[in-house]
Design an enzyme around this catalytic site. Structure first.
Site, mmCIF file in Angstrom:
data_model
loop_
_atom_site.group_PDB
_atom_site.id
_atom_site.type_symbol
_atom_site.label_atom_id
_atom_site.label_comp_id
_atom_site.label_asym_id
_atom_site.label_seq_id
_atom_site.Cartn_x
_atom_site.Cartn_y
_atom_site.Cartn_z
ATOM 1 N N GLU A 47 20.611 48.508 119.127
ATOM 2 C CA GLU A 47 21.349 48.514 117.858
ATOM 3 C C GLU A 47 22.757 49.084 118.038
ATOM 4 O O GLU A 47 23.710 48.585 117.443
ATOM 5 C CB GLU A 47 20.582 49.284 116.786
ATOM 6 C CG GLU A 47 19.306 48.598 116.306
ATOM 7 C CD GLU A 47 19.561 47.222 115.707
ATOM 8 O OE1 GLU A 47 20.715 46.889 115.405
ATOM 9 O OE2 GLU A 47 18.587 46.463 115.552
ATOM 10 N N TYR A 130 24.120 51.527 108.780
ATOM 11 C CA TYR A 130 23.375 50.385 109.287
ATOM 12 C C TYR A 130 22.323 50.787 110.306
ATOM 13 O O TYR A 130 21.140 50.463 110.175
ATOM 14 C CB TYR A 130 24.305 49.323 109.901
ATOM 15 C CG TYR A 130 23.502 48.381 110.763
ATOM 16 C CD1 TYR A 130 22.698 47.407 110.173
ATOM 17 C CD2 TYR A 130 23.440 48.541 112.147
ATOM 18 C CE1 TYR A 130 21.883 46.591 110.939
ATOM 19 C CE2 TYR A 130 22.635 47.733 112.918
ATOM 20 C CZ TYR A 130 21.864 46.757 112.321
ATOM 21 O OH TYR A 130 21.053 45.969 113.068
ATOM 22 N N ASP A 148 23.893 44.548 107.505
ATOM 23 C CA ASP A 148 24.977 44.349 108.459
ATOM 24 C C ASP A 148 25.814 43.157 107.982
ATOM 25 O O ASP A 148 25.657 42.700 106.854
ATOM 26 C CB ASP A 148 24.405 44.082 109.856
ATOM 27 C CG ASP A 148 23.777 42.712 109.942
ATOM 28 O OD1 ASP A 148 23.242 42.222 108.921
ATOM 29 O OD2 ASP A 148 23.829 42.090 111.018
#
Length: 362
Positions: A47, A130, A148
């Site tokens: 991520e 996020y 996102d």
DNA sequence: CATTCGTGGGA
DNA sequence: TTCCCAAGAAT
């Protein structure tokens, strides 16, 4: 006026199950069925790498990091220098600095385990709105609203949101939160992002294949590409400078380390003038690290997020004993892959030493 | 809230 | 070729 049907999670999850993408950090449905859980370290690492970065670019870096540092404890114990070298070329180098800090926090302050809540995750370096939601949902199956750029596009189209980003973000996040199911929140998040990446694309979305094509207000309005509405962007200024490639008689290149914060923070560079100090047509040689027979090797251009850089490149063969004390260090030209060189610097070095890298960017 | 942070690939 | 931008965060 027809009553708008409300977008629901179920059709999307059904679509996701039929179109699963096999990504290195993802648990396949077959594995999940056997009870295999995602590795929070892998989810977090991927991520962070995926922040503003394409899946294609991340894959090789993810494999490199997991191979070199199999656990978060390994990463926490690694020299920062090694982490910067491994990250070189991926961009947004503050991510690498925060990655290391985050690994240390997890290893040394959280007993080697990632916090499982959004709040706990968000308190760690490099983890924001996020990433905290994504890791909580995907790694720990928490109901978190993951938003996102993909999700923004999907939501803005589903609800035909005219208000421009980023102002409309809170309203869109509320829509996501309302849609996120208590069952499979992680799969829902990944499904929304996959949908945005493969179906609900910025240009020419494949609405015929979309599981939401019966409830999408943008499609009903007949111009889905109009969404999301964004604030106008400003133009990029040009900055000028000169770069100096000094090679000693033993084939060592003069390098130096950039300051820890700011642009290319903590990365390695060749000596350069200040960027913008050089007027087009000037050599910039007066700002060389020392006097030498500097020869022009052309100009390289590199486009950063908010400006364009044009560096005049100069090369000199020097005798290390003749140049006196220099601010920097000498590294073998044959081992530049071992240095934390960002792409702009690799371009400058390649302009002066064409054989320095196997490819222009190394 | 606006700005500062890279890079490479695709349209 | 030029433009856009991709699983954003920190300040």
């Amino acid at each position: 006026m027809t009553i708008q049907k409300k977008p629901a999670a179920e059709p999307l999850l059904a679509w996701y199950d039929r179109h699963h993408r096999d990504l290195p950090w993802r648990i396949s449905p077959a594995m999940a069925k056997r009870g295999v859980k995602p590795d929070p370290y892998h989810i977090w690492l991927s991520e962070v790498m995926l922040q503003q970065t394409t899946v294609a670019a991340v894959k090789a870096y993810f494999a490199k990091f997991v191979g070199q540092w199999p656990t978060v404890a390994d990463l926490a114990a690694a020299p920062s220098e090694d982490v910067m070298v491994a990250w070189a070329g991926l961009g947004y180098y503050a991510r690498a600095r925060n990655l290391k800090k985050c690994a240390e926090a997890v290893a040394f302050e959280h007993g080697g385990r990632f916090p499982e809540t959004e709040e706990g995750l968000k308190s760690l370096p490099g983890i924001g709105d996020y990433t905290s939601a994504a890791v909580a949902a995907i790694a720990f199956n928490r109901n978190a609203a993951v938003m996102d750029g993909n999700v923004e596009r999907v939501i803005s189209r589903l609800y035909a949101i005219d208000a421009p980003l980023p102002g409309s973000k809170p309203a869109m996040k509320a829509r996501v939160a309302a849609m996120t199911p208590d069952d499979r929140p992680g799969d829902f998040a990944q499904a929304m992002m996959d949908l945005g990446a493969t179906i609900c694309t910025p240009k020419r979305p494949a609405c015929a294949l979309c599981p939401f094509n019966d409830v999408c207000m943008a499609l009903e309005s007949d111009d889905p590409e109009r969404f999301p509405v964004k604030a106008a962007k400003k133009e990029k200024p040009v900055r000028l400078g000169a770069a100096f490639i000094a090679v000693d008689t033993d084939g060592h290149l003069l390098l130096r380390r950039r300051p820890e914060s700011g642009l290319l923070g903590g990365m390695t560079e060749v000596p350069t003038t200040a960027w913008t100090s050089r007027v087009d047509g000037e050599t910039g040689v007066e700002a060389a690290p020392f006097a030498a027979g500097w020869q022009a090797c052309g100009t390289v251009t590199h486009v950063f997020t908010h400006f364009e850089l044009r560096l005049g490149v100069y090369r000199a063969q020097v005798s290390r004993g003749d140049v006196g004390a220099v601010h920097g260090f000498w590294a073998p030209v044959t081992n530049l892959d071992g240095e934390a060189l960002p792409t702009a610097m690799k371009k400058a070095i390649a302009a002066a030493i064409p054989t320095a890298f196997s490819t222009p960017k190394g």
